[in-house]
Design an enzyme around this catalytic site. Sequence first.
Site, PDB file in Angstrom:
ATOM      1  N   GLY A   1     113.787 113.979  75.487  1.00 54.92           N
ATOM      2  CA  GLY A   1     113.355 112.695  74.988  1.00 54.92           C
ATOM      3  C   GLY A   1     113.461 111.456  76.032  1.00 54.92           C
TER       4      GLY A   1
ATOM      5  N   ASP B   1     112.983 110.737  79.044  1.00 55.66           N
ATOM      6  CA  ASP B   1     112.435 111.311  80.282  1.00 55.66           C
ATOM      7  C   ASP B   1     111.536 109.914  81.123  1.00 55.66           C
ATOM      8  OD1 ASP B   1     110.724 111.631  78.097  1.00 55.66           O
ATOM      9  OD2 ASP B   1     109.361 112.970  78.913  1.00 55.66           O
TER      10      ASP B   1
ATOM     11  N   GLU C   1     104.417 101.232  72.771  1.00 52.82           N
ATOM     12  CA  GLU C   1     105.399 102.506  72.751  1.00 52.82           C
ATOM     13  C   GLU C   1     106.742 101.728  72.917  1.00 52.82           C
ATOM     14  OE1 GLU C   1     105.443 106.284  75.826  1.00 52.82           O
ATOM     15  OE2 GLU C   1     104.666 104.410  76.428  1.00 52.82           O
TER      16      GLU C   1
END
Length: 532
Positions: free
Chosen positions: A304, A306, A490
């Site tokens: 996760g 990355d 995000e």
Amino acid sequence: MIKKNVDQFKRSLVRTSQRITPINRKDPDELFGHLFHEVQAQQIYQDGKTFVDVVPKKRWRRIQREYLEASKKPDFNLQEFVNQHFHDFNPSHAGHVPQPAESARQHVTQLWPQLRRQAHKASGSLIPLPYDYIVPGGRFSEQFYWDTYFIMLGLAVDNQWGLINGMMKNYSYMIQRFGYIPTANRTYFLSRSQPPFFSAMVKLLATRPRKVGGSSLVLLEYFPLLLTEYKFWMKGHKQLDSADQIATGRVVKMPNGTVLNRYFDNKNTPRPESRREDIETAQKSPNANKAKIYLDLRAGAESGWDFSSRWFGEACCIETIQTTDIVPVDLNCLLYDLEMTIAQCYGILKQKALRKKFIQAAEKRAEAIRTYCWNEATGFFYDYNFRTGRQMPHATLAGVFPLYNGVATKKQAEHVAEMLQREFLRDGGLRMTLVDNGQQWDAPNGWAPLQWVAVCGLKRYGLDELAEEIRTRWLASTERVFADKGKMIEKYDVDSESRIGGGGEYPLQDGFGWTNGVYAALYDRFDERCPK
């Protein structure tokens, strides 16, 4: 009533197809060969994920044949060929435009319908699922594994338990079909998973107010699936009994004989969704073993994170990535929680011997985490490189997981809090690492899920003052961006005035599933229901 019956029929159809229709597990690069390589190399789409998500208008073998013929012509235009043979998987959604008086908290509630999807039939690389689900947003149009837990937090405070239950049924479906939970319901994600939050999801669902059965009924319903999840992560552990092998798949034998886990992937080729970037990274790497570079990139994607300096030999350079050499502190804390949850289930079933077995396994894992990941000099938890026999030099926010899952001692938790206050806390919340290198999971970015993990971890050890400070600053960052842009995004830059995050392989995404979930949970004081 008619719509309800139609939806039930479609769900039954998806479950039936599991038994009679095998999924084509080939990645898009394997299906389309040279066509795929050229599309990605020439950047027909700016984002490499776009092409792996498009839907072919014809059978893939026919498209291959037509491409081989058409590409021989001197006036061949690759862009035109792609436009003629594929269509977008998911046309852009306009999303919810906030009203002038709408607060960020109200906006989150209004966003859930915009992020809701159905996938009752296969569509290109998309794997069908029986129930509706919430997607992260932007380029991410799938039910992502660890994102879903943090999305569920927000759904819970908005009393969307039916949707949570459906998403859990989707995971039941995937575990039964594949033997594990893939990164998301895409064929090119079937070689890897993500941080194992499934036990946390089960326990969250168990908090739903019920008239009969209570939490025990939920735990027992998902108990066989918890065991399957555990079997996936522990596959190969018996092979490590031989003295000449210390790692295989996702398991690693530590110097004291304890088996811990690492992130991995079942393939060692460039990721289809990031083919061009992975090839460039491998070309720059001094490591002649390019397959190892691709494996480490894929394993980094399973984590996760990355990407982040936590996986690099040199903090600035992704080409020094070595994910599969590392025993991650967060992964092993989550598996500790899985072991303890399985023990709890055996306790409900009055299986005392098996309950004891899993408690002992969990305690042994916790002791190994404290032995190999705790650094007394700095007062923090680090990932451990089992190849070098040393801790990784990079302090990361993954070091709060021993608090979140109850692995740390009280004294260790206090030292971690001091490190967070001194090194990680910024005006906008906690930064992910202490390295600013342009990677999206490094400084100055902060991400919603780790704010939640930190707040809950600190509260678990009675460190409420710092937990509240982090909570307040993170909520303020989210609200600042919403006030300026009318969006939930995000990731956030916890140092800049704008709070707009950046870095990584793709542009900043709007939406955004786990930002929404964590914001709503922290705003509504759902953090009072943090893991205990």
